[in-house]
Design a protein around this motif. Structure first.
Motif, PDB file in Angstrom:
ATOM      1  N   THR A   1       0.866  -1.091  -0.145  1.00  0.00           N
ATOM      2  CA  THR A   1       0.197  -0.064  -0.007  1.00  0.00           C
ATOM      3  C   THR A   1       0.873   1.107  -0.149  1.00  0.00           C
ATOM      4  O   THR A   1       0.859   2.260  -0.729  1.00  0.00           O
ATOM      5  N   VAL A   2       1.507   1.783   1.039  1.00  0.00           N
ATOM      6  CA  VAL A   2       3.077   2.465   1.021  1.00  0.00           C
ATOM      7  C   VAL A   2       3.405   2.552  -0.698  1.00  0.00           C
ATOM      8  O   VAL A   2       3.524   3.657  -1.391  1.00  0.00           O
ATOM      9  N   VAL A   3       4.060   1.362  -1.124  1.00  0.00           N
ATOM     10  CA  VAL A   3       4.873   1.653  -2.325  1.00  0.00           C
ATOM     11  C   VAL A   3       3.818   2.025  -3.191  1.00  0.00           C
ATOM     12  O   VAL A   3       4.242   2.937  -4.344  1.00  0.00           O
ATOM     13  N   GLY A   4       2.981   1.735  -3.909  1.00  0.00           N
ATOM     14  CA  GLY A   4       1.394   1.646  -4.266  1.00  0.00           C
ATOM     15  C   GLY A   4       1.478   3.427  -4.103  1.00  0.00           C
ATOM     16  O   GLY A   4       1.350   4.525  -5.156  1.00  0.00           O
ATOM     17  N   GLY A   5       1.169   4.098  -2.902  1.00  0.00           N
ATOM     18  CA  GLY A   5       0.468   5.771  -2.740  1.00  0.00           C
ATOM     19  C   GLY A   5       1.515   6.531  -3.405  1.00  0.00           C
ATOM     20  O   GLY A   5       1.644   7.504  -3.940  1.00  0.00           O
ATOM     21  N   VAL A   6       3.070   5.863  -2.772  1.00  0.00           N
ATOM     22  CA  VAL A   6       3.851   6.542  -3.285  1.00  0.00           C
ATOM     23  C   VAL A   6       4.674   6.969  -4.685  1.00  0.00           C
ATOM     24  O   VAL A   6       4.585   7.578  -4.862  1.00  0.00           O
TER      25      VAL A   6
END
Length: 421
Positions: free
Chosen positions: A374-379
């Motif tokens: 989720t964090v990687v996709g958001g960034v």
């Protein structure tokens, strides 16, 4: 086949510095023939798949912790090595109850005595670990054990024993007072407190709390022992005696700069103190650190020198320490170890408990990986949006260079003027 019992090494004239290891050594000494087992002071939890000591190795089978090892010995010997085989159902229930009582109550007091107390830890406990650990574990493991013990003892509220924490808190409060203008700057320095001062004046409430904790442990055990030779019987020792010896010997035997636990035990439970000293002499004797590493030792215990550390194990230790210090990787590794422990045959859990714990560990791992994704996709989405709105623009492409030199003529000069034609 000879059984290998891997433990934390000697300390404080005892064969191990860990109460679970001491209890297991006592059980082996009382129940297992001496030619059927060896004692290895590996002092390295990574030798066991469960990353715990004590650990029993029988061929390719590993079993860790006192209760699991006792259960394995009972099955392996078909009851011949079971110290509790002659107990009644009521005595077995009492053994389980008092064993849990000793483990839970004594562990926090040992944490306070050996680790939280700064005087005891830096003058006695830390050097004891340094004498039995090989490089680089001697720099890695003691701080980890120190922090874990402080975390376990924190709910007791006896912070006065930790001089470092007390001094840091005093400095923070003093700096805040100076910043607020309440204290002149030249009054900042002040002599360091000592545990005796802290427990004797400003922390009298903590002293009462410590006395209450020791009384809640020693007084019931003193009454239970009474005039008997052993905790449950006047005839034969049981697994309860092994637990009592393992934990209470670390309260009584170590010669510490601040021996509040030993003094309290001798004052409140004199018969219990004599019983622990007698059992210690019968089963352990006086152990030196060199006994664990010398094959020619005359010790009553069947010591076997541990293997010397190799370059591969050093690299593995350093990599594991680095991995356990990285937040996301640490959580994944912890969940993997929890699942492996739940699924191992020596976990001591029922099939239902093993499945539930394994499912919990697997779910926790999936949650961690989902959070990372989720964090990687958001960034990635945020960076893409910034390019889309023109916040980031790619640099202009440079024209391809020719093989020769490029000359740029001024706009007012023609080629004929340049050549003087």
């Amino acid at each position: 086949m000879v059984l290998e019992l891997h433990v934390w090494g000697p300390g404080f004239s005892l064969p191990s510095i860990d109460p679970q290891c001491l209890a297991t050594i006592a059980y082996f000494s009382l129940s297992v023939p001496k030619d059927s087992w060896v004692l290895v002071a590996s002092s390295d939890p990574t030798v066991s798949p469960t990353r715990e000591l004590p650990a029993l190795k029988n061929g390719s089978t590993w079993v860790s912790r006192f209760r699991n090892i006792v259960h394995y010995l009972r099955q392996y010997s078909k009851g011949a090595w079971d110290l509790d085989r002659d107990l009644s159902a009521l005595d077995k229930a009492d053994s389980v109850a008092f064993s849990s009582f000793i483990e839970s109550r004594t562990q926090v007091l040992l944490d306070l005595s050996l680790y939280v107390s700064s005087q005891n830890y830096y003058n006695s406990t830390s050097p004891a670990y340094g004498a039995i650990l090989q490089w680089p574990n001697q720099w890695i493991l003691p701080p980890q054990l120190h922090n874990a013990a402080k975390a376990r003892a924190e709910p007791l509220g006896l912070s006065a024993l930790d001089l470092e924490e007390t001094e840091e808190q005093r400095k923070r409060e003093h700096s805040a007072a100076v910043a607020a203008g309440r204290i002149p700057q030249n009054f900042i320095s002040r002599p360091r407190e000592t545990v005796s001062n802290l427990l004797g004046k400003s922390s009298s409430g903590q002293q009462f709390r410590l006395d209450a904790l020791t009384g809640e442990l020693f007084e019931p055990l003193e009454a239970m022992l009474d005039d008997k030779t052993y905790m449950l019987s006047g005839q034969e020792p049981t697994s309860l005696d092994c637990i009592a010896l393992g934990y209470l010997s670390l309260a009584l035997i170590p010669d510490l700069p601040l021996p509040f636990l030993r003094n309290s035990m001798q004052r409140k439970a004199p018969r219990l103190s004599q019983y622990i000293e007698r059992m210690r002499q019968e089963l352990y004797g006086t152990v030196q650190v060199s006994d664990a590493f010398n094959t020619d030792t005359k010790s009553s215990l069947p010591w076997q020198a541990p293997q010397h550390i190799t370059f591969s194990s050093v690299g593995s230790t350093l990599l594991e320490t680095l991995a356990d210090s990285t937040p996301i990787i640490k959580d994944i590794r912890m969940n993997n170890r929890l699942r492996e422990t739940a699924e191992s045959s020596g976990s001591g859990l029922s099939a239902v408990e093993s499945n539930l714990l394994s499912s919990y560990a697997l779910g926790q791992k999936k949650d961690v990986l989902l959070s990372v994704a989720t964090v990687v996709g958001g960034v990635a989405a945020m960076v893409g949006y910034m390019f889309h709105i023109g916040l980031f623009t790619p640099p202009p492409r440079e024209e391809e260079e020719s093989d020769g030199y490029d000359f740029a003529l001024p706009e007012s000069m023609s080629a004929a003027d340049f050549l003087n034609i």
